[in-house]
Scaffold this active site. Structure first.
Site, PDB file in Angstrom:
ATOM      1  N   ASP A 123      -6.087   2.188  -3.307  1.00 22.94           N
ATOM      2  CA  ASP A 123      -7.336   2.080  -2.546  1.00 22.94           C
ATOM      3  C   ASP A 123      -7.599   3.360  -1.753  1.00 22.94           C
ATOM      4  O   ASP A 123      -8.596   3.460  -1.056  1.00 22.94           O
ATOM      5  CB  ASP A 123      -7.354   0.849  -1.640  1.00 22.94           C
ATOM      6  CG  ASP A 123      -6.269   0.863  -0.564  1.00 22.94           C
ATOM      7  OD1 ASP A 123      -5.418   1.775  -0.565  1.00 22.94           O
ATOM      8  OD2 ASP A 123      -6.268  -0.051   0.279  1.00 22.94           O
TER       9      ASP A 123
ATOM     10  N   SER B 255       0.805  -1.211   0.000  1.00 26.23           N
ATOM     11  CA  SER B 255       0.000   0.000   0.000  1.00 26.23           C
ATOM     12  C   SER B 255       0.845   1.272   0.000  1.00 26.23           C
ATOM     13  O   SER B 255       1.558   1.552  -0.949  1.00 26.23           O
ATOM     14  CB  SER B 255      -0.957  -0.037   1.202  1.00 26.23           C
ATOM     15  OG  SER B 255      -1.899   0.986   1.141  1.00 26.23           O
TER      16      SER B 255
ATOM     17  N   ASP C 258      -2.467   6.188  -3.598  1.00 27.67           N
ATOM     18  CA  ASP C 258      -1.334   5.529  -2.941  1.00 27.67           C
ATOM     19  C   ASP C 258      -0.911   4.338  -3.799  1.00 27.67           C
ATOM     20  O   ASP C 258      -1.422   4.141  -4.901  1.00 27.67           O
ATOM     21  CB  ASP C 258      -1.684   5.107  -1.515  1.00 27.67           C
ATOM     22  CG  ASP C 258      -2.766   4.033  -1.453  1.00 27.67           C
ATOM     23  OD1 ASP C 258      -3.554   3.940  -2.406  1.00 27.67           O
ATOM     24  OD2 ASP C 258      -2.808   3.294  -0.457  1.00 27.67           O
TER      25      ASP C 258
END
Length: 448
Positions: A248, A106, A244
């Site tokens: 998400d 992430s 990012d």
């Protein structure tokens, strides 16, 4: 899929967003990824799994190991390649698959990587389900005896981006907009979104699209908003959207180069869904990190705010339990259940544009009108595993300072994705916020 296995079991490897570690060490080695793949299939009991990854150099290595583990249990794998996490969520549902897996860390730097699993509904697993997978890690019995197949399906990212493009109303498309792909997963989907909409006929810029596996989130995307805000301001653009690494999350730059965060996005989308009379639009699920100004604004619209722990899967859980149609985090994870079952940066950007148009909203004054409470988040580096941090002793120290804030709050927690102790102070008085942040940061270092 609960079982007796999970009783009194605390997760050791899964955090708030899957398993995460430095790539090629700890719980992010090929050996461990292979075990995770086997355990997931034993847990899932399904055979059709969709897998995707972000742009990290270690992604192909871990994908090879993870899918080998899955196929050794007889699973058939559909590999999407580089695709946002919500793209895998969409693919799981569109292919009627039994589950999904995403290889991504992430927002973390390129040297990290992670693995998170999705159920047949395209949503992240619960704590109990992840605990069950952990307990199956060393279970080498009862192999299926069959070998599954691994298919390459690069078309899945285009299918996902076209799906998101279908939500965007033509009259909501704005000229002079930039998209910052964070040298991450959205680099493959944003160009398709632009090509499939009116954005392709306007002055639309895509930045941080190139990637080499080592530059994900580096000086770009939501982790370095200056890249986008400076670009928007210098080029006199109307708006900018930054994602990012796994896309998400989304944060927005207004035309003045100021950051519109998840709280303001929720304020806009909450009013929009209420105006559309969407079922469940009388409630919004937010985490403990959201600014108190959001509660005040939503209450003024007759919308209840529901607080939950940090993590978009806890937001989704709260939404499901309460019937809320919207939820999200200040960091830019937003879930609008009518459109998506997980945090989705591209979907949120599209819905924000629709909402702004239908509400006749002046984007350039949103930040001024929101009037957030002064808030400061301080991160202290942990030198020990988070489960060994003495939170009871910390709470004792903090309790005396909570009494000094009459209309604010102090919130302390360990991060579920990074070795950090997070200290959040929020109050109407900026000087008090700064003072307490400095005092508590100094006092709590000894517990790290």
């Amino acid at each position: 899929m609960e079982s007796d296995l999970i009783l009194n079991y605390e997760r050791k490897f899964f955090g708030t967003d899957g398993v995460r570690d430095l790539a090629n060490s700890g719980s992010m080695t090929p050996e461990f990824a292979l075990k995770l793949g086997r355990a997931f299939i034993k847990f899932n009991r399904g055979k059709k799994i969709v897998v995707g990854r972000d742009t990290r150099l270690s992604g192909k290595m871990l994908e090879g190991a993870l899918t080998s583990g899955m196929s050794s249990e007889g699973a058939e794998i559909f590999s999407a390649g580089v695709i946002p996490t919500p793209g895998i969520s969409y693919a799981v549902k569109s292919l009627n698959a039994d589950g999904g897996a995403v290889i991504s860390a992430s927002h973390n730097p390129a040297e990290y990587n992670g693995i998170k699993f999705l159920g047949s509904d395209g949503c992240k697993l619960s704590d109990d389900e992840e605990a069950e997978i952990e307990q199956l890690l060393d279970n080498h019995s009862n192999f299926s005896g069959t070998v599954g197949n691994i298919n390459n399906n690069p078309e899945l990212v285009k299918d996902y981006a076209k799906h998101i493009a279908s939500f965007l109303n033509d009259d909501a498309v704005v000229n002079n907009v930039a998209f910052d792909c964070a040298s991450g997963a959205s680099a493959e989907s944003v160009p398709v979104l632009v090509a499939e909409t009116k954005f392709s006929r306007l002055n639309t810029k895509i930045i941080s699209r190139e990637y080499n596996g080592l530059d994900i989130n580096k000086n770009c995307g939501v982790m370095f908003m200056k890249n986008l805000t400076d670009y928007v301001a210098q080029n006199k653009l109307a708006l900018g959207f930054a994602f990012d690494g796994d896309a998400d999350r989304v944060l927005i730059s207004d035309g003045k180069g100021r950051i519109i965060d998840g709280d303001i996005i929720l304020w806009v989308l909450g009013r929009w869904l209420a105006k559309r009379k969407t079922k469940g639009s009388d409630k919004v699920a937010v985490t403990v990190m959201s600014n108190m100004a959001l509660e005040t604004h939503l209450a003024g619209e007759g919308i209840e705010t529901l607080r939950c722990p940090v993590g978009d899967r806890y937001v989704l859980e709260t939404m499901r339990n309460s019937g809320a149609s919207l939820g999200g985090e200040q960091s830019g994870h937003i879930i609008a259940s009518e459109f998506t079952g997980t945090g989705d940066g591209l979907c949120t950007a599209v819905l924000f544009l629709n909402a702004v148009k239908e509400l006749n909203e002046d984007v350039q004054t949103l930040i001024d009108r929101f009037g957030r409470y002064p808030q400061k988040l301080t991160n202290l580096m942990l030198t020990k595993p988070r489960e060994f941090v003495n939170m009871e002793a910390i709470d004792e120290i903090v309790s005396e300072y909570r009494e000094k804030i009459s209309n604010g709050r102090i919130f302390i927690r360990t991060s579920g994705t990074e070795p950090l102790l997070r200290i959040l102070i929020e109050a109407p008085e900026k000087n008090l916020v700064e003072e307490l942040s400095e005092i508590l940061s100094s006092k709590l270092k000894e517990f790290c």
